[in-house]
Design a protein around this motif. Structure first.
Motif, mmCIF file in Angstrom:
data_model
loop_
_atom_site.group_PDB
_atom_site.id
_atom_site.type_symbol
_atom_site.label_atom_id
_atom_site.label_comp_id
_atom_site.label_asym_id
_atom_site.label_seq_id
_atom_site.Cartn_x
_atom_site.Cartn_y
_atom_site.Cartn_z
ATOM 1 N N LEU A 228 0.830 -1.207 0.000
ATOM 2 C CA LEU A 228 0.000 0.000 0.000
ATOM 3 C C LEU A 228 0.867 1.261 0.000
ATOM 4 C CD1 LEU A 228 -2.957 -0.839 2.402
ATOM 5 C CD2 LEU A 228 -3.042 -0.472 -0.061
ATOM 6 N N SER A 229 1.965 1.241 0.730
ATOM 7 C CA SER A 229 2.860 2.405 0.729
ATOM 8 C C SER A 229 3.411 2.657 -0.674
ATOM 9 C CB SER A 229 4.009 2.189 1.712
ATOM 10 O OG SER A 229 3.530 2.160 3.043
ATOM 11 N N ILE A 231 2.007 1.821 -3.570
ATOM 12 C CA ILE A 231 0.930 2.300 -4.440
ATOM 13 C C ILE A 231 0.611 3.764 -4.162
ATOM 14 C CG2 ILE A 231 -1.504 2.024 -5.011
ATOM 15 C CD1 ILE A 231 0.374 -0.137 -6.162
ATOM 16 N N ARG A 232 0.626 4.139 -2.884
ATOM 17 C CA ARG A 232 0.333 5.544 -2.564
ATOM 18 C C ARG A 232 1.424 6.469 -3.090
ATOM 19 N NH1 ARG A 232 -2.577 3.488 2.297
ATOM 20 N NH2 ARG A 232 -0.616 3.204 3.420
ATOM 21 N N ALA A 235 0.879 6.911 -6.827
ATOM 22 C CA ALA A 235 -0.248 7.823 -7.082
ATOM 23 C C ALA A 235 0.184 9.282 -6.898
ATOM 24 C CB ALA A 235 -1.404 7.491 -6.154
ATOM 25 N N ARG A 236 1.018 9.554 -5.874
ATOM 26 C CA ARG A 236 1.502 10.915 -5.661
ATOM 27 C C ARG A 236 2.429 11.358 -6.801
ATOM 28 N NH1 ARG A 236 0.905 14.764 -4.493
ATOM 29 N NH2 ARG A 236 2.557 15.517 -3.080
ATOM 30 N N GLU A 239 0.384 12.483 -9.643
ATOM 31 C CA GLU A 239 -0.214 13.797 -9.383
ATOM 32 C C GLU A 239 0.807 14.922 -9.561
ATOM 33 O OE1 GLU A 239 -1.633 13.643 -5.417
ATOM 34 O OE2 GLU A 239 -3.287 12.276 -5.859
ATOM 35 N N SER A 298 6.854 10.565 1.575
ATOM 36 C CA SER A 298 6.322 9.240 1.904
ATOM 37 C C SER A 298 6.891 8.750 3.229
ATOM 38 C CB SER A 298 6.656 8.253 0.783
ATOM 39 O OG SER A 298 6.304 6.932 1.135
ATOM 40 N N ARG A 301 5.147 10.256 6.139
ATOM 41 C CA ARG A 301 3.727 9.917 6.273
ATOM 42 C C ARG A 301 3.478 8.436 6.529
ATOM 43 N NH1 ARG A 301 2.322 11.216 1.345
ATOM 44 N NH2 ARG A 301 2.336 9.068 0.628
ATOM 45 N N GLU A 302 4.268 7.587 5.932
ATOM 46 C CA GLU A 302 3.986 6.148 5.922
ATOM 47 C C GLU A 302 4.665 5.400 7.075
ATOM 48 O OE1 GLU A 302 2.043 4.430 3.785
ATOM 49 O OE2 GLU A 302 1.492 6.210 2.622
#
Length: 400
Positions: A228-229, A231-232, A235-236, A239, A298, A301-302
């Protein structure tokens, strides 16, 4: 201006297409029996034209013009991706034959393993400029089945042959014709692309360390899911990159590996192979800085810390202004209003030859933008037109 024999040019392309034929494409991995048959076929065609053919210890096939110069070098590669297209690479080599047949003073070369079947890639063009060491040959393995490069060379009958290098001062420049491998020309209604430069590819490995655990008994609050880390972060990147990239920049997460990769286990480790491409060093630096900033974000945050390693950092290869100008004039003469300048989004042998001499590239359109697949194709009339533009441009450059 010299006129090519379009009928013979197209016949040569289609004859070569029969070697390793697969559906409407070809399967000629480097040093395979089909690849070596195609190299013998090429040497026969070179001899028929009056070139002096040879093959070296890495598999480069070279046809040397016997007459006076100034000379040009023209070529590409003839091995293919697995079960892929019939024009990728082969077009540039057969175009070289057509230019020699038309009387131009060209040496024709088919470089080995541009497609990277063996670790390191671009073995032939790197070898011919003196940038492939014996130690790298010793280390290299097939990406397909792990066969050592030394074993593959021996099986192909190349062991013990010397490796050629370019003769200093012999060539005024290098021309490579190649299918576009995209849809820019087709979607614009154009028939010729004069290449401005070849992108650099910057590649990275990003690794996330989490905690492998049971997928049913570990609460969502307790989890440290490396997948999940990853994939996030991706995604960033998607963006943020449009804010720092240029119009033709591209980026790809080509491989995401989760460990242990089982459906009922939370991934304890994730590895992402990531790359981006552009022709501008400034844009590449911006994208690099943005990527590293996103990894730092990341990590704040992660729960799964990430580390980033740059695996390769190539330099863009810009095409020679005088050679581009010659191709511009030739394109306008042969296809008025139906051509444009454009960058190359793919890597090519020309980017290595550019370290030793001026280079230029020319694209005809790809139908549907398809390449590296057996449905790859280009209209015969576009192939013939591009070859005539190449001959016209080469003659202009020689005369300048």
């Amino acid at each position: 201006m010299p006129r090519i024999d379009a009928e013979r040019f197209l016949r040569d392309l289609n004859d070569l297409r029969q070697i390793g034929a697969y559906k409407t494409g070809v399967h000629r991995p480097t040093y395979s029996p089909q690849d070596m048959e195609s190299r013998r076929w090429l040497m026969e065609r070179m001899a028929e034209i009056g070139l002096e053919p040879s093959i070296d210890g890495i598999g480069n096939v070279y046809g040397r013009h016997k007459g006076p110069g100034p000379h040009l070098l023209v070529g590409s590669h003839i091995e293919s991706q697995n079960y892929a297209g019939w024009l990728d690479g082969a077009l540039g080599v057969v175009a070289g034959l057509a230019l020699a047949r038309a009387g131009l003073p060209v040496d024709v070369c088919a470089f080995a393993d541009e497609e990277g079947h063996f670790e390191g890639g671009f073995l032939g063009s790197r070898s011919i400029i003196g940038e492939l060491s014996e130690e790298e040959i010793d280390r290299s393995r097939s990406r397909n089945d792990g066969t050592p490069l030394r074993e593959a060379l021996a099986a192909a009958g190349l062991a013990g042959k010397p490796r050629m290098t370019l003769e200093p001062g012999r060539h005024k420049g290098f021309f490579e014709m190649h299918i576009e491998q995209g849809r820019v020309l087709e979607s614009s209604g154009l028939r010729i692309g004069v290449v401005t430069g070849i992108v650099a590819i910057w590649q990275y490995r990003i690794v996330f360390e989490g905690q492998q655990n049971h997928a049913g008994t570990t609460t969502m609050a307790e989890r440290r899911d490396a997948g999940l880390s990853a994939i996030r972060l991706l995604a960033r990147i998607d963006e943020e990159f449009p804010r720092v990239a240029a119009e033709r920049s591209v980026w790809t997460a080509g491989r995401i590996t989760l460990d242990p990769g089982a459906p009922s286990i939370i991934p304890g480790r994730a590895e992402v192979l990531f790359q981006f491409r552009d022709v501008s060093p400034e844009v590449l630096e911006r994208m690099d800085a943005a990527l590293r900033a996103l990894v730092r974000e990341s990590n704040r945050r992660e729960k799964c810390p990430a580390t980033i390693e740059q695996m390769s950092r190539a330099t863009p290869a810009l095409c020679d202004p005088a050679m581009m100008a010659a191709l511009d004039a030739a394109a306008e003469e042969e296809a008025p209003g139906a051509w444009s300048r454009m960058p190359s989004g793919a890597g090519h042998d020309a980017q290595y030859i550019a370290k030793r001499m001026p280079v230029a590239m020319l694209f005809p359109p790809s139908i549907g933008g398809i390449s590296h697949h057996w449905t790859e194709d280009t209209k015969p009339e576009d192939l013939a037109l591009a070859c005539q533009v190449l001959a016209n441009g080469a003659a202009r450059f020689l005369a300048a």
